[in-house]
Design a protein around this motif. Sequence first.
Motif, PDB file in Angstrom:
ATOM      1  N   MET A   1       0.875  -1.147   0.072  1.00 31.36           N
ATOM      2  CA  MET A   1      -0.085   0.076  -0.157  1.00 31.36           C
ATOM      3  C   MET A   1       0.930   1.217   0.087  1.00 31.36           C
ATOM      4  SD  MET A   1      -2.721   1.120   2.881  1.00 31.36           S
ATOM      5  CE  MET A   1      -4.059   0.195   2.645  1.00 31.36           C
ATOM      6  N   ARG A   2       0.498   2.264  -0.711  1.00 31.73           N
ATOM      7  CA  ARG A   2       1.148   3.517  -0.896  1.00 31.73           C
ATOM      8  C   ARG A   2       1.110   4.203   0.661  1.00 31.73           C
ATOM      9  NH1 ARG A   2       1.303   6.808  -5.589  1.00 31.73           N
ATOM     10  NH2 ARG A   2       1.111   8.592  -4.246  1.00 31.73           N
ATOM     11  N   LEU A   3       2.449   4.954   1.037  1.00 30.09           N
ATOM     12  CA  LEU A   3       2.407   5.499   2.135  1.00 30.09           C
ATOM     13  C   LEU A   3       1.230   6.554   2.435  1.00 30.09           C
ATOM     14  CD1 LEU A   3       4.017   6.082   4.746  1.00 30.09           C
ATOM     15  CD2 LEU A   3       5.485   7.614   3.458  1.00 30.09           C
ATOM     16  N   ASP A   4       1.121   7.444   1.392  1.00 32.00           N
ATOM     17  CA  ASP A   4      -0.069   8.399   1.688  1.00 32.00           C
ATOM     18  C   ASP A   4      -1.311   7.868   2.070  1.00 32.00           C
ATOM     19  OD1 ASP A   4      -0.182   7.440  -0.805  1.00 32.00           O
ATOM     20  OD2 ASP A   4      -0.743   9.814  -1.772  1.00 32.00           O
ATOM     21  N   LYS A   5      -1.572   6.787   1.303  1.00 29.64           N
ATOM     22  CA  LYS A   5      -2.927   6.138   1.358  1.00 29.64           C
ATOM     23  C   LYS A   5      -2.906   5.413   2.954  1.00 29.64           C
ATOM     24  CE  LYS A   5      -6.316   3.007  -0.421  1.00 29.64           C
ATOM     25  NZ  LYS A   5      -6.492   2.010  -1.540  1.00 29.64           N
ATOM     26  N   TYR A   6      -1.735   4.862   3.428  1.00 30.77           N
ATOM     27  CA  TYR A   6      -1.714   3.885   4.669  1.00 30.77           C
ATOM     28  C   TYR A   6      -1.876   5.373   5.653  1.00 30.77           C
ATOM     29  CZ  TYR A   6      -0.204   1.712   8.790  1.00 30.77           C
ATOM     30  OH  TYR A   6      -0.127   1.364  10.116  1.00 30.77           O
ATOM     31  N   LEU A   7      -1.263   6.423   5.601  1.00 30.37           N
ATOM     32  CA  LEU A   7      -1.417   7.347   6.640  1.00 30.37           C
ATOM     33  C   LEU A   7      -2.767   7.733   6.905  1.00 30.37           C
ATOM     34  CD1 LEU A   7       1.812   9.511   6.083  1.00 30.37           C
ATOM     35  CD2 LEU A   7       1.165   8.067   7.766  1.00 30.37           C
ATOM     36  N   LYS A   8      -3.608   7.893   5.549  1.00 30.40           N
ATOM     37  CA  LYS A   8      -5.090   8.270   5.611  1.00 30.40           C
ATOM     38  C   LYS A   8      -5.991   7.135   6.304  1.00 30.40           C
ATOM     39  CE  LYS A   8      -9.118   8.973   3.124  1.00 30.40           C
ATOM     40  NZ  LYS A   8      -9.966   7.994   3.197  1.00 30.40           N
ATOM     41  N   VAL A   9      -5.731   5.958   5.648  1.00 28.56           N
ATOM     42  CA  VAL A   9      -6.563   4.870   6.105  1.00 28.56           C
ATOM     43  C   VAL A   9      -6.368   4.404   7.650  1.00 28.56           C
ATOM     44  CG1 VAL A   9      -6.809   2.282   5.741  1.00 28.56           C
ATOM     45  CG2 VAL A   9      -6.504   3.661   3.875  1.00 28.56           C
ATOM     46  N   SER A  10      -4.960   4.624   7.926  1.00 31.87           N
ATOM     47  CA  SER A  10      -5.019   4.271   9.446  1.00 31.87           C
ATOM     48  C   SER A  10      -5.191   5.720  10.341  1.00 31.87           C
ATOM     49  CB  SER A  10      -3.544   3.891   9.819  1.00 31.87           C
ATOM     50  OG  SER A  10      -2.758   5.105   9.486  1.00 31.87           O
ATOM     51  N   ARG A  11      -5.475   6.653   9.667  1.00 31.11           N
ATOM     52  CA  ARG A  11      -6.251   7.974  10.386  1.00 31.11           C
ATOM     53  C   ARG A  11      -4.997   8.615  11.337  1.00 31.11           C
ATOM     54  NH1 ARG A  11     -10.537   4.909   9.277  1.00 31.11           N
ATOM     55  NH2 ARG A  11     -12.398   6.046   8.888  1.00 31.11           N
ATOM     56  N   ILE A  12      -3.679   8.348  10.863  1.00 32.33           N
ATOM     57  CA  ILE A  12      -2.606   9.213  11.202  1.00 32.33           C
ATOM     58  C   ILE A  12      -2.596  10.633  10.963  1.00 32.33           C
ATOM     59  CG2 ILE A  12      -0.332   9.274  11.560  1.00 32.33           C
ATOM     60  CD1 ILE A  12      -0.007   6.099  11.258  1.00 32.33           C
ATOM     61  N   ILE A  13      -2.981  10.491   9.449  1.00 33.44           N
ATOM     62  CA  ILE A  13      -3.135  12.010   9.076  1.00 33.44           C
ATOM     63  C   ILE A  13      -4.643  11.774   8.297  1.00 33.44           C
ATOM     64  CG2 ILE A  13      -2.635  13.626   7.362  1.00 33.44           C
ATOM     65  CD1 ILE A  13       0.271  12.797   7.866  1.00 33.44           C
ATOM     66  N   LYS A  14      -5.417  12.980   8.548  1.00 37.04           N
ATOM     67  CA  LYS A  14      -6.768  12.812   8.245  1.00 37.04           C
ATOM     68  C   LYS A  14      -7.216  13.012   6.801  1.00 37.04           C
ATOM     69  CE  LYS A  14      -8.577  14.598  12.494  1.00 37.04           C
ATOM     70  NZ  LYS A  14      -9.516  14.603  13.171  1.00 37.04           N
ATOM     71  N   ARG A  15      -6.404  13.617   5.971  1.00 36.94           N
ATOM     72  CA  ARG A  15      -6.528  13.548   4.487  1.00 36.94           C
ATOM     73  C   ARG A  15      -5.410  13.239   3.533  1.00 36.94           C
ATOM     74  NH1 ARG A  15      -7.764  19.200   4.453  1.00 36.94           N
ATOM     75  NH2 ARG A  15      -8.790  19.398   6.399  1.00 36.94           N
ATOM     76  N   ARG A  16      -5.554  12.370   2.555  1.00 38.42           N
ATOM     77  CA  ARG A  16      -4.601  11.771   1.803  1.00 38.42           C
ATOM     78  C   ARG A  16      -3.983  13.177   1.077  1.00 38.42           C
ATOM     79  NH1 ARG A  16      -5.343   7.017  -2.653  1.00 38.42           N
ATOM     80  NH2 ARG A  16      -3.178   6.860  -3.284  1.00 38.42           N
ATOM     81  N   THR A  17      -4.444  14.105   0.670  1.00 39.23           N
ATOM     82  CA  THR A  17      -3.733  15.249   0.080  1.00 39.23           C
ATOM     83  C   THR A  17      -2.763  15.828   1.082  1.00 39.23           C
ATOM     84  OG1 THR A  17      -5.440  16.652   0.707  1.00 39.23           O
ATOM     85  CG2 THR A  17      -5.502  15.903  -1.499  1.00 39.23           C
ATOM     86  N   VAL A  18      -3.188  15.896   2.526  1.00 37.96           N
ATOM     87  CA  VAL A  18      -2.182  16.332   3.348  1.00 37.96           C
ATOM     88  C   VAL A  18      -1.120  15.345   3.784  1.00 37.96           C
ATOM     89  CG1 VAL A  18      -2.050  16.985   5.742  1.00 37.96           C
ATOM     90  CG2 VAL A  18      -4.038  17.692   4.548  1.00 37.96           C
ATOM     91  N   ALA A  19      -1.129  14.079   3.766  1.00 34.69           N
ATOM     92  CA  ALA A  19      -0.217  13.079   3.692  1.00 34.69           C
ATOM     93  C   ALA A  19       0.800  13.144   2.747  1.00 34.69           C
ATOM     94  CB  ALA A  19      -0.819  11.640   3.723  1.00 34.69           C
ATOM     95  N   ASN A  20      -0.106  13.371   1.334  1.00 38.27           N
ATOM     96  CA  ASN A  20       0.927  13.446   0.246  1.00 38.27           C
ATOM     97  C   ASN A  20       1.904  14.900   0.261  1.00 38.27           C
ATOM     98  OD1 ASN A  20       1.854  13.514  -2.452  1.00 38.27           O
ATOM     99  ND2 ASN A  20      -0.034  12.611  -3.216  1.00 38.27           N
ATOM    100  N   GLU A  21       1.160  15.780   0.830  1.00 43.76           N
ATOM    101  CA  GLU A  21       2.044  17.220   1.029  1.00 43.76           C
ATOM    102  C   GLU A  21       3.312  16.749   1.795  1.00 43.76           C
ATOM    103  OE1 GLU A  21      -0.877  20.175   1.535  1.00 43.76           O
ATOM    104  OE2 GLU A  21      -1.506  19.956  -0.351  1.00 43.76           O
ATOM    105  N   ALA A  22       2.891  16.202   2.928  1.00 41.84           N
ATOM    106  CA  ALA A  22       4.061  16.015   3.941  1.00 41.84           C
ATOM    107  C   ALA A  22       4.998  15.194   3.588  1.00 41.84           C
ATOM    108  CB  ALA A  22       3.216  15.282   5.389  1.00 41.84           C
ATOM    109  N   CYS A  23       4.730  14.126   2.540  1.00 37.22           N
ATOM    110  CA  CYS A  23       5.887  13.473   2.347  1.00 37.22           C
ATOM    111  C   CYS A  23       6.770  14.192   1.198  1.00 37.22           C
ATOM    112  CB  CYS A  23       5.073  12.169   1.282  1.00 37.22           C
ATOM    113  SG  CYS A  23       4.386  11.046   2.603  1.00 37.22           S
TER     114      CYS A  23
END
Length: 79
Positions: A1-23
């Motif tokens: 699974m992609r890192l940004d999607k994992y962060l969103k699905v696990s609810r560590i980061i609320k939105r995938r776009t925010v996870a993508n920008e952080a990466c």
Amino acid sequence: MRLDKYLKVSRIIKRRTVANEACDAGRVLVNGKAAKAGLNVNEGDIIEIHFGSNTTKVQVLKVAENVRKDDAAGMYKSL
């Protein structure tokens, strides 16, 4: 699974776009190395996220495509 999607699905980061920008900004480390959003996450990986002065460090316990909100916290362990 992609890192940004994992962060969103696990609810560590609320939105995938925010996870993508952080990466993309280099704020996310996987196993001590800067990680892009498309990195494949595996069980046992250590993810470190830097937001401002806060640092969150978690270990991946489970990788799943769809998880209920109640079960999301079981996907990782805080370190």
